[in-house]
Design a protein around this motif. Sequence first.
Motif, PDB file in Angstrom:
ATOM      1  N   ILE B  36      11.745   6.171  19.103  1.00  0.00           N
ATOM      2  CA  ILE B  36      13.029   6.354  18.391  1.00  0.00           C
ATOM      3  C   ILE B  36      12.744   6.767  16.944  1.00  0.00           C
ATOM      4  O   ILE B  36      13.385   7.672  16.409  1.00  0.00           O
ATOM      5  N   GLY B  37      11.756   6.126  16.331  1.00  0.00           N
ATOM      6  CA  GLY B  37      11.386   6.479  14.955  1.00  0.00           C
ATOM      7  C   GLY B  37      10.950   7.927  14.846  1.00  0.00           C
ATOM      8  O   GLY B  37      11.404   8.675  13.966  1.00  0.00           O
ATOM      9  N   LEU B  38      10.087   8.365  15.757  1.00  0.00           N
ATOM     10  CA  LEU B  38       9.613   9.760  15.745  1.00  0.00           C
ATOM     11  C   LEU B  38      10.778  10.736  15.859  1.00  0.00           C
ATOM     12  O   LEU B  38      10.796  11.788  15.220  1.00  0.00           O
ATOM     13  N   SER B  39      11.756  10.351  16.690  1.00  0.00           N
ATOM     14  CA  SER B  39      12.859  11.274  16.973  1.00  0.00           C
ATOM     15  C   SER B  39      13.692  11.570  15.732  1.00  0.00           C
ATOM     16  O   SER B  39      14.416  12.559  15.698  1.00  0.00           O
ATOM     17  N   PHE B  40      13.618  10.717  14.728  1.00  0.00           N
ATOM     18  CA  PHE B  40      14.402  10.934  13.505  1.00  0.00           C
ATOM     19  C   PHE B  40      13.572  11.541  12.369  1.00  0.00           C
ATOM     20  O   PHE B  40      13.990  11.525  11.223  1.00  0.00           O
ATOM     21  N   LYS B  41      12.391  12.055  12.688  1.00  0.00           N
ATOM     22  CA  LYS B  41      11.541  12.627  11.648  1.00  0.00           C
ATOM     23  C   LYS B  41      11.356  14.131  11.847  1.00  0.00           C
ATOM     24  O   LYS B  41      11.398  14.637  12.968  1.00  0.00           O
ATOM     25  N   ASP B  42      11.099  14.807  10.740  1.00  0.00           N
ATOM     26  CA  ASP B  42      10.864  16.243  10.763  1.00  0.00           C
ATOM     27  C   ASP B  42       9.504  16.548  11.415  1.00  0.00           C
ATOM     28  O   ASP B  42       8.517  15.857  11.131  1.00  0.00           O
ATOM     29  N   ASN B  43       9.466  17.567  12.258  1.00  0.00           N
ATOM     30  CA  ASN B  43       8.232  17.881  12.992  1.00  0.00           C
ATOM     31  C   ASN B  43       7.055  18.223  12.070  1.00  0.00           C
ATOM     32  O   ASN B  43       5.931  17.800  12.308  1.00  0.00           O
ATOM     33  N   ARG B  48       1.389  16.210   9.958  1.00  0.00           N
ATOM     34  CA  ARG B  48       0.375  15.736   9.001  1.00  0.00           C
ATOM     35  C   ARG B  48       0.014  14.277   9.224  1.00  0.00           C
ATOM     36  O   ARG B  48      -1.011  13.806   8.754  1.00  0.00           O
ATOM     37  N   GLY B  49       0.843  13.551   9.914  1.00  0.00           N
ATOM     38  CA  GLY B  49       0.515  12.149  10.162  1.00  0.00           C
ATOM     39  C   GLY B  49       1.734  11.384  10.625  1.00  0.00           C
ATOM     40  O   GLY B  49       2.807  11.500  10.022  1.00  0.00           O
ATOM     41  N   THR B  50       1.577  10.614  11.690  1.00  0.00           N
ATOM     42  CA  THR B  50       2.733   9.918  12.253  1.00  0.00           C
ATOM     43  C   THR B  50       3.136   8.697  11.431  1.00  0.00           C
ATOM     44  O   THR B  50       4.181   8.113  11.689  1.00  0.00           O
ATOM     45  N   GLU B  51       2.320   8.341  10.437  1.00  0.00           N
ATOM     46  CA  GLU B  51       2.724   7.222   9.576  1.00  0.00           C
ATOM     47  C   GLU B  51       3.986   7.575   8.793  1.00  0.00           C
ATOM     48  O   GLU B  51       4.636   6.692   8.228  1.00  0.00           O
ATOM     49  N   PHE B 240       2.405  23.297  22.061  1.00  0.00           N
ATOM     50  CA  PHE B 240       1.638  22.238  21.405  1.00  0.00           C
ATOM     51  C   PHE B 240       2.583  21.192  20.833  1.00  0.00           C
ATOM     52  O   PHE B 240       2.423  20.730  19.707  1.00  0.00           O
ATOM     53  N   ALA B 241       3.551  20.840  21.675  1.00  0.00           N
ATOM     54  CA  ALA B 241       4.598  19.907  21.234  1.00  0.00           C
ATOM     55  C   ALA B 241       4.014  18.569  20.809  1.00  0.00           C
ATOM     56  O   ALA B 241       4.553  17.902  19.935  1.00  0.00           O
ATOM     57  N   GLN B 242       2.875  18.172  21.407  1.00  0.00           N
ATOM     58  CA  GLN B 242       2.312  16.860  21.090  1.00  0.00           C
ATOM     59  C   GLN B 242       1.834  16.767  19.647  1.00  0.00           C
ATOM     60  O   GLN B 242       1.622  15.670  19.146  1.00  0.00           O
ATOM     61  N   SER B 243       1.666  17.912  18.983  1.00  0.00           N
ATOM     62  CA  SER B 243       1.310  17.857  17.565  1.00  0.00           C
ATOM     63  C   SER B 243       2.358  18.553  16.698  1.00  0.00           C
ATOM     64  O   SER B 243       2.712  18.067  15.640  1.00  0.00           O
ATOM     65  N   GLU B 244       2.888  19.663  17.193  1.00  0.00           N
ATOM     66  CA  GLU B 244       3.786  20.448  16.342  1.00  0.00           C
ATOM     67  C   GLU B 244       5.266  20.157  16.574  1.00  0.00           C
ATOM     68  O   GLU B 244       6.110  20.600  15.802  1.00  0.00           O
ATOM     69  N   GLY B 245       5.568  19.434  17.645  1.00  0.00           N
ATOM     70  CA  GLY B 245       6.978  19.153  17.928  1.00  0.00           C
ATOM     71  C   GLY B 245       7.198  17.710  18.309  1.00  0.00           C
ATOM     72  O   GLY B 245       8.014  17.392  19.184  1.00  0.00           O
ATOM     73  N   LEU B 246       6.481  16.829  17.638  1.00  0.00           N
ATOM     74  CA  LEU B 246       6.499  15.418  18.021  1.00  0.00           C
ATOM     75  C   LEU B 246       7.884  14.793  17.873  1.00  0.00           C
ATOM     76  O   LEU B 246       8.315  13.997  18.716  1.00  0.00           O
ATOM     77  N   GLY B 247       8.597  15.164  16.819  1.00  0.00           N
ATOM     78  CA  GLY B 247       9.936  14.624  16.596  1.00  0.00           C
ATOM     79  C   GLY B 247      10.889  15.073  17.688  1.00  0.00           C
ATOM     80  O   GLY B 247      11.673  14.278  18.230  1.00  0.00           O
ATOM     81  N   PHE B 248      10.810  16.344  18.033  1.00  0.00           N
ATOM     82  CA  PHE B 248      11.664  16.899  19.086  1.00  0.00           C
ATOM     83  C   PHE B 248      11.343  16.237  20.422  1.00  0.00           C
ATOM     84  O   PHE B 248      12.240  15.907  21.206  1.00  0.00           O
ATOM     85  N   LEU B 249      10.039  16.010  20.642  1.00  0.00           N
ATOM     86  CA  LEU B 249       9.604  15.344  21.872  1.00  0.00           C
ATOM     87  C   LEU B 249      10.199  13.939  21.961  1.00  0.00           C
ATOM     88  O   LEU B 249      10.687  13.513  23.018  1.00  0.00           O
ATOM     89  N   GLY B 250      10.184  13.232  20.835  1.00  0.00           N
ATOM     90  CA  GLY B 250      10.757  11.883  20.780  1.00  0.00           C
ATOM     91  C   GLY B 250      12.249  11.907  21.066  1.00  0.00           C
ATOM     92  O   GLY B 250      12.760  11.091  21.841  1.00  0.00           O
ATOM     93  N   ALA B 251      12.941  12.875  20.457  1.00  0.00           N
ATOM     94  CA  ALA B 251      14.388  12.977  20.666  1.00  0.00           C
ATOM     95  C   ALA B 251      14.701  13.288  22.126  1.00  0.00           C
ATOM     96  O   ALA B 251      15.653  12.749  22.703  1.00  0.00           O
ATOM     97  N   GLN B 252      13.877  14.134  22.739  1.00  0.00           N
ATOM     98  CA  GLN B 252      14.074  14.457  24.158  1.00  0.00           C
ATOM     99  C   GLN B 252      13.901  13.208  25.019  1.00  0.00           C
ATOM    100  O   GLN B 252      14.668  12.968  25.951  1.00  0.00           O
ATOM    101  N   ALA B 253      12.877  12.428  24.690  1.00  0.00           N
ATOM    102  CA  ALA B 253      12.614  11.221  25.474  1.00  0.00           C
ATOM    103  C   ALA B 253      13.777  10.241  25.357  1.00  0.00           C
ATOM    104  O   ALA B 253      14.220   9.657  26.358  1.00  0.00           O
TER     105      ALA B 253
END
Lengths: 436, 281
Positions: B36-43, B48-51, B240-253
């Motif tokens: 949920i946190g990832l889904s609200f962040k800019d890709n 640069r870092g999931t922190e 390369f969604a696992q690195s470049e589209g992580l936020g979008f991936l989270g929102a999809q999930a």
Amino acid sequence: MKRLLLGTTAISVLALSPIANANTTIELQRFFGACDAEYGSSIDVSAAVGECGIITTLVNKFEADNPGIDVKVTTVEWPGYDQLNAQLASRSAPDVVSMHYSAMSDYQSRGLLVPLDSLLKEQGIQATDFTDAAISSVTKEDKIYALPFDNWTMLFHVNTNLMKQAGLIDKNDNPVLPTNRDELFAQGQQFKNATQQPYLIQISANETAAYARIFYTLMMQQDSKFFADPSRIDLSGEDAKAALTLMKEIVNKGLSSQNLDYPAAVSAFANGNGGIAVNGTWLIGSYDAQSKEANNALSDGYRVFPVPQFFSQKDATYADGHGWVVPRGDRSDEKMAAIGKLFKFLYDNDYEWARTGHLPTVKKVITSNEFTSLPHRSDIAKITKTGQALPAEVLRQFAIQDILGEELGSAVNGNKSIDDALKTAQYRINDLLENI
Amino acid sequence: MKTLRYSPEHLTSNRRLFWIAAALGIIMMAPVAWIIGLSFKDNAELLRGTEAVFSLPYTLVNYTNILKSSSVFGWFMNSMIVAVGQTFGVLLLSSLAGYAFARLEFPFRKTLFIIVLFGLAVPEQAVIIARHQMFNWFDLHNTHIGLILPNLSSAFGVFLMTQFFRAIPKEIDEAAMLDNASTFRIFWKVLLPLTLPAQATLGIFTFLQAWNDYWWPLISATKADMYTLTIGIASSQTNFAQSEGLGFLGAQAVFASLPVVIVYIFFQRHIVTAVSGGAVK
């Protein structure tokens, strides 16, 4: 009343008939993702960024330029071959499909792809228009089976801020990169001592492709003929041992990051946790954009180069690429002509696609001002000449890459001896190829 | 009003249990909170870092990108049609078969039941090619029926319902017979209502399985307008969604799991009963 009904019907039929017959529809199936929200209706190709944005806008522009042709796009999860296999089995394959060069042999060898020589010729596209790296990858049994769209490979993405700190910058402000294995170890140690960071950031966890791609490069640099017979791999020679020994020594000497999966490796470099990221062409755009922003590890400090030549025999880099193929199926002449127009359009816009970071396949694009003025492209353009694929006749290249990656990973991380890993890899790959 | 009294030892013990349960709950919910946190962040920030998840700014752009996609509601409807259709179909067929195996006498009943149980041991992978070809012959690919049909024959469902019908005392049937009820009437009016807990269990499991199904829709629904949500959102990921589209991936999930969460909230009691094995007694 009867006349009125007949008249109304006739007018309706006449009015509707142009709608029914107007357009030829091309069913195009591709990976690269979906980005309708941002680019669904955009036809400004030059304003689009990223693989998805550029290909979506290119298709929109093609439709706008060709009112008689509709392109119905189906996006598939990368790489989409399970879906394509199912479609071929049920004789419902789309008209145009994106395909890796390394996957093409599996389909071409079973007669599932349409040769495109005459289709391209009709559009004025010659085989000689393309780079050797590209055209050799899509040519099987003297026929062209795909419109080559790009070449991609592993690169050295360099953090020049850290290289400066390590004293590895020359007087022209270029990073000093190794030209042989001794220099690699010396410079790596110098970098590590100065920065306390690993010299190389490599993908080493949950990964097979990266190991295999680097291994192929090191084999090709020794001019190894490890697939002299396309139905068997030969990893019994000194060349294979030398390649894997180099990969293992880099890790043993502590010059490489360890236990990083793909996303972790990407962000480790972005955060300045190492000097050189060994990763693909597709990251150029992201890292370049970051380097233009202030206050981050790559600010004004990013360059990118081909993997250096560590063996003297040949300047070569393993390269794969994306092409557009036409699966076997019954299609009208009109539809084939429409596909030809689409291919010509994609060929004409090879520069736009090259903005993704992938290398162009059309020779004149590589020498064009617009391409060379793109950031970093002149530093990596030589890959269009040094890029080399596995022999076109080698089948199951995706599966081979996985097996090889598993075994190489075992050796590099210390679970297997180099000899054992190579022997097992050879056995498993040949077993796979024998049982096709 | 009755006052509950607890001894100090009892309270201490309960508090310990509470804190253990709370700690386990937090551990189990951490990945969900992370997504949920990832889904609200800019890709670009996440690249640069999931922190970056732990710091401002947050954005809704990943969700608006999903909702702006013209296809997503079509995929959602396809998933709903398939999941609901499959659930009703499995409940109907499993109940009828379960009743027959539990109550009716017919030739080869035991043998047929064993054959049905063999279905539990046959993995989907073993039959997928034959099934794909059969559906091709009947031109059922890229249809809702094509997505619903394969999972209607649920060996687990038949087994569950058979066991449940067997657990109902036969005296109930006999009492209904004395009132001159037909076999179907006994099934429909008398016994079926008594199997509601088992139906709820089977229905929930079937719905969840159908909603989350990936493989069969991947190879049967190959036209984009017939994608289910699982296939649709997977297809819209960049390479390369696992690195470049992580936020979008989270929102999809998060988006894809919402209906499942809603089902869980409404049927929580039945799911807990089902998982704890309380349905079959």
